[in-house]
Design an enzyme around this catalytic site. Sequence first.
Site, PDB file in Angstrom:
ATOM      1  N   ASP A  86       0.871  -1.164   0.000  1.00 12.56           N
ATOM      2  CA  ASP A  86       0.000   0.000   0.000  1.00 12.56           C
ATOM      3  C   ASP A  86       0.916   1.225   0.000  1.00 12.56           C
ATOM      4  O   ASP A  86       2.093   1.121   0.353  1.00 12.56           O
ATOM      5  CB  ASP A  86      -0.888  -0.023   1.246  1.00 12.56           C
ATOM      6  N   ASP A 287      -7.118  -1.788   3.865  1.00 11.46           N
ATOM      7  CA  ASP A 287      -6.174  -2.838   3.469  1.00 11.46           C
ATOM      8  C   ASP A 287      -6.504  -4.185   4.104  1.00 11.46           C
ATOM      9  O   ASP A 287      -5.951  -5.210   3.690  1.00 11.46           O
ATOM     10  CB  ASP A 287      -4.743  -2.446   3.876  1.00 11.46           C
TER      11      ASP A 287
END
Length: 386
Positions: A86, A287
């Site tokens: 990420d 996430d």
Amino acid sequence: INVFFFLLSLLFTFTLPYLFGLPFLGEEGAIYRALTFLIAASPCALIIATPTAYLSAISACARRGILLKGGTILDALASCTLTAFDKTGTLTTGSLSCHHIERMHGTTSIEEALAIAAGLEQGAVHPMAEAVLREANEQKITPAPIPDFNAVAGYGLEGTTSSGARALIGHPDFILPHLSQEARAAYEKNRPDSLSSVLLIGEELFCFHYKDELREESLPSLEALRKESKLTIALLTGDHSAATHQVAETLGIEKIFFDLRPEDKLDKVAELSKQGGLIMVGDGVNDAPALARATVGISMGKIGSATAVDASDVVFLRDDLSHLNWLVLKARTTMRVVKENLILALAVILLATTPALLGWVPLWLAVILHEGGTVLVGLNSLRLLR
């Protein structure tokens, strides 16, 4: 296993005298040889070969501030060929600053827009929300009351102002369907090319621009992953194309996927996992599904959300990306040590049992071989503590 070898020893005790004419007693007798065989065949070294290696590796990780939720994660890490990151909060510091607020359409003042944005962001857990609230605090602007606040996961926030106007803030994909033709034209004319979020108050449109800094260890950590661990690196983020490409170019990342919603990120992780084992590194609530779906999910302990930490398999308690390359190499070393231990333990058993039955190995030597093999396996595992 011990019961099996005990019964086998009893069998040898009563069959050897009849098959080979050996006496029952004495150093050449069947009982002596059966006892020697039982000691030589005892699988103590074989039993501790795997757990001692895993425990040593897990202890070494704990000393570095790496929390593993089980020893089998080391197996999974050793098999991975791809790492996905990420962006915000993982490769970057995640400490955003709101450096500019742009009025794209409407007449509402910037100060009032910031107050409404802060009112919406008060109940959110996201780096952008923190940046907006910090900016409002620095300008001594009180967040506007938003009585019917609602969060739309992966998109943004919505509510109603005290004047009755509908207010939305978040990703452009969340805001654009609600824009008038004039506001949409204004947005398309000045579409942001940096990290940003969009605020809509009734028919009026504002854009909040943010700055984020790369972590100091991001570039050397990714270079180490490529050179030492031989891993392919990908970037999965919900940010815009321009901001994503800027970070990817700085870090030398070739596989880039941007404008991903949580469900898009989950699908992409599932797709990449089919190409080989995938390590997913993230920190936010968005996430969490991807971290749970990846072969190995790694979250940041300090900046990471509780949801991400709970969904991940590994937690970096110090938020240090440089630990990732060390962890992958440690996992591969652990697998190698486990194989060495198993080969050593089996070799000692196989090399001692047959000579014991033939009378070539005395009882005292069988004890030394048995205990020596166990000690060697333990010492080999302790190398992983480094």
